[in-house]
Design an enzyme around this catalytic site. Structure first.
Site, PDB file in Angstrom:
ATOM      1  N   GLY A   6       0.770  -1.187  -0.031  1.00 16.21           N
ATOM      2  CA  GLY A   6       0.236   0.095  -0.018  1.00 16.21           C
ATOM      3  C   GLY A   6       1.001   1.192   0.042  1.00 16.21           C
ATOM      4  O   GLY A   6       1.952   1.375   0.471  1.00 16.21           O
ATOM      5  N   ARG A  67       0.674  -5.011  -5.996  1.00 20.62           N
ATOM      6  CA  ARG A  67       0.968  -6.104  -5.318  1.00 20.62           C
ATOM      7  C   ARG A  67       1.149  -7.354  -6.384  1.00 20.62           C
ATOM      8  O   ARG A  67       0.796  -7.246  -7.209  1.00 20.62           O
ATOM      9  CB  ARG A  67      -0.459  -6.714  -4.567  1.00 20.62           C
ATOM     10  N   THR A 120       4.258   1.998   6.001  1.00 19.78           N
ATOM     11  CA  THR A 120       3.179   1.457   5.701  1.00 19.78           C
ATOM     12  C   THR A 120       2.355   2.207   6.785  1.00 19.78           C
ATOM     13  O   THR A 120       2.481   2.349   7.715  1.00 19.78           O
ATOM     14  CB  THR A 120       2.935  -0.018   6.144  1.00 19.78           C
ATOM     15  N   ASP A 122      -0.137   1.316   8.157  1.00 18.67           N
ATOM     16  CA  ASP A 122      -0.869   0.364   9.243  1.00 18.67           C
ATOM     17  C   ASP A 122      -0.119   0.442  10.406  1.00 18.67           C
ATOM     18  O   ASP A 122      -0.449   0.132  11.468  1.00 18.67           O
ATOM     19  CB  ASP A 122      -0.667  -1.091   8.595  1.00 18.67           C
ATOM     20  N   ARG A 157     -25.839  13.958  18.818  1.00 18.15           N
ATOM     21  CA  ARG A 157     -25.485  12.861  17.898  1.00 18.15           C
ATOM     22  C   ARG A 157     -24.118  12.209  18.111  1.00 18.15           C
ATOM     23  O   ARG A 157     -23.150  12.843  18.667  1.00 18.15           O
ATOM     24  CB  ARG A 157     -25.715  13.192  16.372  1.00 18.15           C
ATOM     25  N   ARG A 166      -5.744  -2.249   8.523  1.00 17.36           N
ATOM     26  CA  ARG A 166      -5.920  -3.810   8.367  1.00 17.36           C
ATOM     27  C   ARG A 166      -6.166  -4.470   9.973  1.00 17.36           C
ATOM     28  O   ARG A 166      -6.994  -4.095  10.585  1.00 17.36           O
ATOM     29  CB  ARG A 166      -4.652  -4.319   7.867  1.00 17.36           C
ATOM     30  N   ALA A 181     -12.093  10.488  22.019  1.00 21.03           N
ATOM     31  CA  ALA A 181     -13.048   9.739  21.399  1.00 21.03           C
ATOM     32  C   ALA A 181     -13.608   9.020  22.851  1.00 21.03           C
ATOM     33  O   ALA A 181     -12.959   8.662  23.604  1.00 21.03           O
ATOM     34  CB  ALA A 181     -12.725   8.501  20.398  1.00 21.03           C
ATOM     35  N   GLU A 182     -15.145   8.789  22.808  1.00 17.21           N
ATOM     36  CA  GLU A 182     -15.548   8.180  23.969  1.00 17.21           C
ATOM     37  C   GLU A 182     -15.221   6.351  23.815  1.00 17.21           C
ATOM     38  O   GLU A 182     -15.319   5.735  24.929  1.00 17.21           O
ATOM     39  CB  GLU A 182     -17.173   8.342  23.837  1.00 17.21           C
TER      40      GLU A 182
HETATM   41  P1  ATP Z   1       0.813  -2.480   3.401  1.00 18.58           P
HETATM   42  O1  ATP Z   1       0.568  -3.244   4.735  1.00 18.58           O
HETATM   43  O2  ATP Z   1       1.000  -1.041   3.639  1.00 18.58           O
HETATM   44  O3  ATP Z   1      -0.433  -2.698   2.288  1.00 18.58           O
HETATM   45  P2  ATP Z   1       2.866  -4.501   2.684  1.00 18.58           P
HETATM   46  O4  ATP Z   1       4.120  -4.233   2.207  1.00 18.58           O
HETATM   47  O5  ATP Z   1       2.491  -5.203   3.864  1.00 18.58           O
HETATM   48  O6  ATP Z   1       2.167  -2.860   2.830  1.00 18.58           O
HETATM   49  P3  ATP Z   1       1.395  -6.656   1.012  1.00 18.58           P
HETATM   50  O7  ATP Z   1       0.427  -6.407  -0.079  1.00 18.58           O
HETATM   51  O8  ATP Z   1       1.227  -7.267   1.934  1.00 18.58           O
HETATM   52  O9  ATP Z   1       1.779  -5.176   1.299  1.00 18.58           O
HETATM   53  O10 ATP Z   1       2.917  -7.038   0.376  1.00 18.58           O
HETATM   54  C1  ATP Z   1       3.244  -6.282  -0.939  1.00 18.58           C
HETATM   55  C2  ATP Z   1       4.285  -7.547  -1.785  1.00 18.58           C
HETATM   56  O11 ATP Z   1       5.145  -8.245  -1.310  1.00 18.58           O
HETATM   57  C3  ATP Z   1       3.322  -8.612  -2.498  1.00 18.58           C
HETATM   58  O12 ATP Z   1       2.274  -8.190  -3.422  1.00 18.58           O
HETATM   59  C4  ATP Z   1       4.386  -9.647  -2.865  1.00 18.58           C
HETATM   60  O13 ATP Z   1       4.803  -9.496  -4.007  1.00 18.58           O
HETATM   61  C5  ATP Z   1       5.432  -9.532  -1.756  1.00 18.58           C
HETATM   62  N1  ATP Z   1       5.323 -10.388  -0.456  1.00 18.58           N
HETATM   63  C6  ATP Z   1       4.525 -10.575   0.367  1.00 18.58           C
HETATM   64  N2  ATP Z   1       4.585 -11.727   1.221  1.00 18.58           N
HETATM   65  C7  ATP Z   1       5.456 -12.344   0.455  1.00 18.58           C
HETATM   66  C8  ATP Z   1       6.156 -13.639   0.798  1.00 18.58           C
HETATM   67  N3  ATP Z   1       5.864 -14.254   1.627  1.00 18.58           N
HETATM   68  N4  ATP Z   1       7.315 -13.988   0.021  1.00 18.58           N
HETATM   69  C9  ATP Z   1       7.630 -13.097  -1.074  1.00 18.58           C
HETATM   70  N5  ATP Z   1       7.097 -11.943  -1.234  1.00 18.58           N
HETATM   71  C10 ATP Z   1       6.223 -11.571  -0.496  1.00 18.58           C
END
Ligand code: ATP
Length: 318
Positions: A6, A67, A120, A122, A157, A166, A181-182
């Site tokens: 992301g 991705r 990230t 997250d 309200r 996530r 926040a409550e």
């Molecule tokens: P965010 O959490 O901010 O979305 P992220 O890096 O966690 O970012 P993911 O979609 O989980 O996002 O992973 C990004 C890319 O990393 C995946 O599309 C994949 O190509 C690669 N990746 C994830 N897990 C693996 C794994 N176990 N082995 C190899 N590559 C991986």
């Protein structure tokens, strides 16, 4: 270098810093477009100092992100490694989150010098207190809470704000604390819809003119389930509850100064690690220090939130 997973506000500041820090050492720098997918497709272009000009304040990522299911296969990664070798590239900086750094760890095991940069919204990455992008996401969520509070007060309200993260409740927790926040509902500490209703009922009885419920997207009892329950019991609660889902809004737009500074420090730190021959690590921050954690320790793990802050938010909601 590449940006993966992301997009997060501040990724561009990291790209700028890593590029210029590497150029300052006399290295050649290449940007990979669209994350691991671009690495497999060979979408790799030289980066010069001027190519990363005027991007420090821009959200998203100028390199693009994607991705890539193919990258999780051995064949996909073999193509990626061959593309790097063909261009004489001997190191990779991966700016991304949990999944991306798991990919970095796998590539390290396959012989490439990789340094990860914690990025990230997250903030669930192990090996760092905060990640690039999360400060902006928290601030956008707080702004939404503040705006909803003024309209909530006018109409007696309650509002529910669902934010990103996530399976990590960091954004909801911090924004809930900063926004007064409550109720804060996060995956690390689930709350039943009837408990939310009870807290709103108590807030109404204490004479509150509004109430804010902040919910992380990964909770078991969804925003819709909470609203349905509160709506069914509205007569005894006092407040009606309306939902605002922030979604991708929280990771759009310009990064805050804190995210730009963090990204700048981490982008440059990634180059320092490579210069020291210390690849196979994630660069992150502990307190005010930059730290490097072996990717093998980071891969596949997630970090929890500070539960004491959740308890504090509850006390202060009185
Ligand atoms: P965010 O959490 O901010 O979305 P992220 O890096 O966690 O970012 P993911 O979609 O989980 O996002 O992973 C990004 C890319 O990393 C995946 O599309 C994949 O190509 C690669 N990746 C994830 N897990 C693996 C794994 N176990 N082995 C190899 N590559 C991986």
């Amino acid at each position: 270098m590449l940006t993966s997973g992301g997009d997060a506000p501040g990724m561009n500041a990291a790209v700028r810093a890593a590029t210029r820090a590497a150029l300052a050492r006399g290295w050649a720098v290449f940007g990979v477009h669209n994350g691991y997918a671009g690495l497999i497709a060979g979408d790799i272009h030289a980066l010069h100092a001027r190519d990363v000009g005027g991007i420090i304040q821009r959200g998203g990522t100028v390199l693009g992100s994607a991705r890539s299911p193919e990258f999780t296969t051995e064949a996909g990664r073999a193509t990626a490694l061959a593309n790097l070798k063909q261009r004489g590239i001997d190191a990779l900086v991966v700016i991304g989150g949990n999944g991306s750094q798991t990919g970095s760890s796998v590539l390290t095991n396959e012989g490439l010098a990789v340094v990860g940069v914690a990025s990230t919204v997250d903030n669930d990455l192990f090996g760092t207190d905060v990640t690039i992008g999360v400060d902006t996401a928290v601030n956008i969520t707080v702004e939404a809470i503040d705006r909803l509070r003024t309209t909530g007060s006018s109409h007696k309200r309650a509002f529910l704000v669902e934010t990103m993260g996530r399976n990590c409740g960091y954004i909801a927790l911090m924004a809930g604390l900063a926004g007064g926040a409550e109720v804060i509902a996060i995956p690390e500490c689930e709350i039943e819809p009837h408990d939310v209703a009870e807290r709103l009922r108590a807030a109404y009885r204490r004479g509150k003119t509004h109430a804010l419920v902040v919910v992380a997207e990964g909770v078991k009892h969804s925003a819709q389930a909470i609203v349905q329950h509160v709506t069914e019991h509205r007569d005894t609660i006092g407040f009606g509850l309306r939902v605002t889902t922030l979604g991708h809004v929280v990771r759009g737009g310009a990064p805050t100064a804190a995210d730009r500074i963090l990204a700048t420090r981490l982008g440059a730190a990634a180059v320092d690690q490579l210069a020291r021959g210390a690849a196979g690590v994630l660069v992150g921050v502990r307190g005010s220090d930059i730290v490097a954690t072996p990717l093998a320790e980071v891969a596949g793990k997630t970090k929890g939130v500070n539960q004491e802050l959740l308890a504090l938010a509850r006390v202060l909601a009185q």
